[in-house]
Design an enzyme around this catalytic site. Sequence first.
Site, PDB file in Angstrom:
ATOM      1  N   ASP A  64      31.629  23.967 -70.281  1.00 26.06           N
ATOM      2  CA  ASP A  64      31.836  24.341 -71.687  1.00 26.06           C
ATOM      3  C   ASP A  64      32.898  25.418 -71.835  1.00 26.06           C
ATOM      4  O   ASP A  64      33.348  26.006 -70.845  1.00 26.06           O
ATOM      5  CB  ASP A  64      30.503  24.801 -72.307  1.00 26.06           C
ATOM      6  CG  ASP A  64      29.743  25.793 -71.439  1.00 26.06           C
ATOM      7  OD1 ASP A  64      30.343  26.353 -70.512  1.00 26.06           O
ATOM      8  OD2 ASP A  64      28.549  26.020 -71.700  1.00 26.06           O
ATOM      9  N   ASN A 130      16.587  29.999 -74.632  1.00 25.37           N
ATOM     10  CA  ASN A 130      15.927  28.989 -75.479  1.00 25.37           C
ATOM     11  C   ASN A 130      15.910  27.609 -74.816  1.00 25.37           C
ATOM     12  O   ASN A 130      15.582  26.622 -75.455  1.00 25.37           O
ATOM     13  CB  ASN A 130      16.602  28.916 -76.852  1.00 25.37           C
ATOM     14  CG  ASN A 130      18.069  28.511 -76.764  1.00 25.37           C
ATOM     15  OD1 ASN A 130      18.569  28.203 -75.688  1.00 25.37           O
ATOM     16  ND2 ASN A 130      18.753  28.503 -77.895  1.00 25.37           N
ATOM     17  N   HIS A 132      18.637  26.118 -73.494  1.00 27.63           N
ATOM     18  CA  HIS A 132      19.875  25.334 -73.592  1.00 27.63           C
ATOM     19  C   HIS A 132      20.523  25.144 -72.223  1.00 27.63           C
ATOM     20  O   HIS A 132      20.360  25.974 -71.327  1.00 27.63           O
ATOM     21  CB  HIS A 132      20.861  25.917 -74.619  1.00 27.63           C
ATOM     22  CG  HIS A 132      21.589  27.163 -74.235  1.00 27.63           C
ATOM     23  ND1 HIS A 132      21.608  28.294 -75.025  1.00 27.63           N
ATOM     24  CD2 HIS A 132      22.378  27.471 -73.177  1.00 27.63           C
ATOM     25  CE1 HIS A 132      22.362  29.212 -74.465  1.00 27.63           C
ATOM     26  NE2 HIS A 132      22.837  28.743 -73.339  1.00 27.63           N
ATOM     27  N   GLU A 137      22.228  23.224 -77.617  1.00 25.75           N
ATOM     28  CA  GLU A 137      21.143  24.012 -78.193  1.00 25.75           C
ATOM     29  C   GLU A 137      19.922  23.114 -78.464  1.00 25.75           C
ATOM     30  O   GLU A 137      20.038  21.883 -78.493  1.00 25.75           O
ATOM     31  CB  GLU A 137      21.614  24.662 -79.495  1.00 25.75           C
ATOM     32  CG  GLU A 137      22.794  25.622 -79.326  1.00 25.75           C
ATOM     33  CD  GLU A 137      22.411  26.944 -78.647  1.00 25.75           C
ATOM     34  OE1 GLU A 137      21.309  27.058 -78.083  1.00 25.75           O
ATOM     35  OE2 GLU A 137      23.243  27.868 -78.678  1.00 25.75           O
TER      36      GLU A 137
HETATM   37  C1  GLP Z   1      25.561  30.553 -71.667  1.00 20.82           C
HETATM   38  C2  GLP Z   1      26.320  29.368 -71.049  1.00 20.82           C
HETATM   39  C3  GLP Z   1      25.429  28.567 -70.168  1.00 20.82           C
HETATM   40  C4  GLP Z   1      24.598  29.522 -69.335  1.00 20.82           C
HETATM   41  C5  GLP Z   1      23.604  30.225 -70.218  1.00 20.82           C
HETATM   42  C6  GLP Z   1      22.860  31.352 -69.525  1.00 20.82           C
HETATM   43  O1  GLP Z   1      25.632  30.650 -73.028  1.00 20.82           O
HETATM   44  N1  GLP Z   1      27.006  28.488 -71.924  1.00 20.82           N
HETATM   45  O2  GLP Z   1      26.200  27.696 -69.371  1.00 20.82           O
HETATM   46  O3  GLP Z   1      23.884  28.826 -68.368  1.00 20.82           O
HETATM   47  O4  GLP Z   1      24.175  30.627 -71.433  1.00 20.82           O
HETATM   48  O5  GLP Z   1      23.646  32.464 -69.368  1.00 20.82           O
HETATM   49  P1  GLP Z   1      23.292  33.650 -68.381  1.00 20.82           P
HETATM   50  O6  GLP Z   1      23.482  33.118 -67.005  1.00 20.82           O
HETATM   51  O7  GLP Z   1      24.292  34.726 -68.708  1.00 20.82           O
HETATM   52  O8  GLP Z   1      21.890  34.037 -68.645  1.00 20.82           O
END
Ligand code: GLP
Length: 233
Positions: A64, A130, A132, A137
């Site tokens: 992404d 959440n 995702h 989402e």
């Molecule tokens: C982000 C990314 C995801 C990631 C998730 C968790 O928004 N788009 O790919 O896995 O949220 O992030 P973190 O590893 O900082 O907790």
Amino acid sequence: MAIKLEIIQNQEKLYNRGAEIIANALKNGAETFGLATGGTMLPLYERLRNSDLDFSHCQSINLDEYVGIPKEHHESYHSYMKRQLFNKKPFKVTYIPNGEAIDIQQEANNYEELLKSLTVSLQVVGVGENGHIGFNEPGTPFNSETHVVELAESTREANARFFNSIEEVPKKAITMGISTILRAECILLIAIGEKKRFAMEALLKGEITEEIPVTSILQHPNVIVLTDLNVGE
Ligand code: GLP
């Protein structure tokens, strides 16, 4: 369940194991790596940077990218990936959605076409609080392909720690869809810390629901989950 759950409470060991899974994939001929960003992946990329692994014959494709900040922005996933991995470990080709495209819908379609022409050997994913995955989402259809998303407020709040203020956090992103992610041959999910307990407990409960996107991976035949949480014991 096709999930191989590895609970490793020591985070150093957990990330060593993550790096080992990637090294083994490389040794076994993997050429296309699906990559993820976020805080979770930092110690993993640190290990890859400091390893003797050679990715110069491989390609990478990221899950992404934010829409609305330039690639040069410190928190764009282009910048993140360069800093955390690519500057030190070059790949033959790297793909990340172009969040600056004039027609972002077209960019999402093009990215999906590109993904359909590849076989991702190993897709690394983190998980949001959440549930995702990528930026899919809750409520995202499981048959979704690469698309443009409005980020949930909770996701913007969770990611605000990387920006100067919440106002700076982009409101949109381009993300691989759930069905896109599930086309990878193998998925490696890493979930660290209490904030991920809700998502991990939902996953291990085994109920597949679009309200908790991470549960989609229960449909995949080859998933490894690394977590430091004492779930499912
Ligand atoms: C982000 C990314 C995801 C990631 C998730 C968790 O928004 N788009 O790919 O896995 O949220 O992030 P973190 O590893 O900082 O907790």
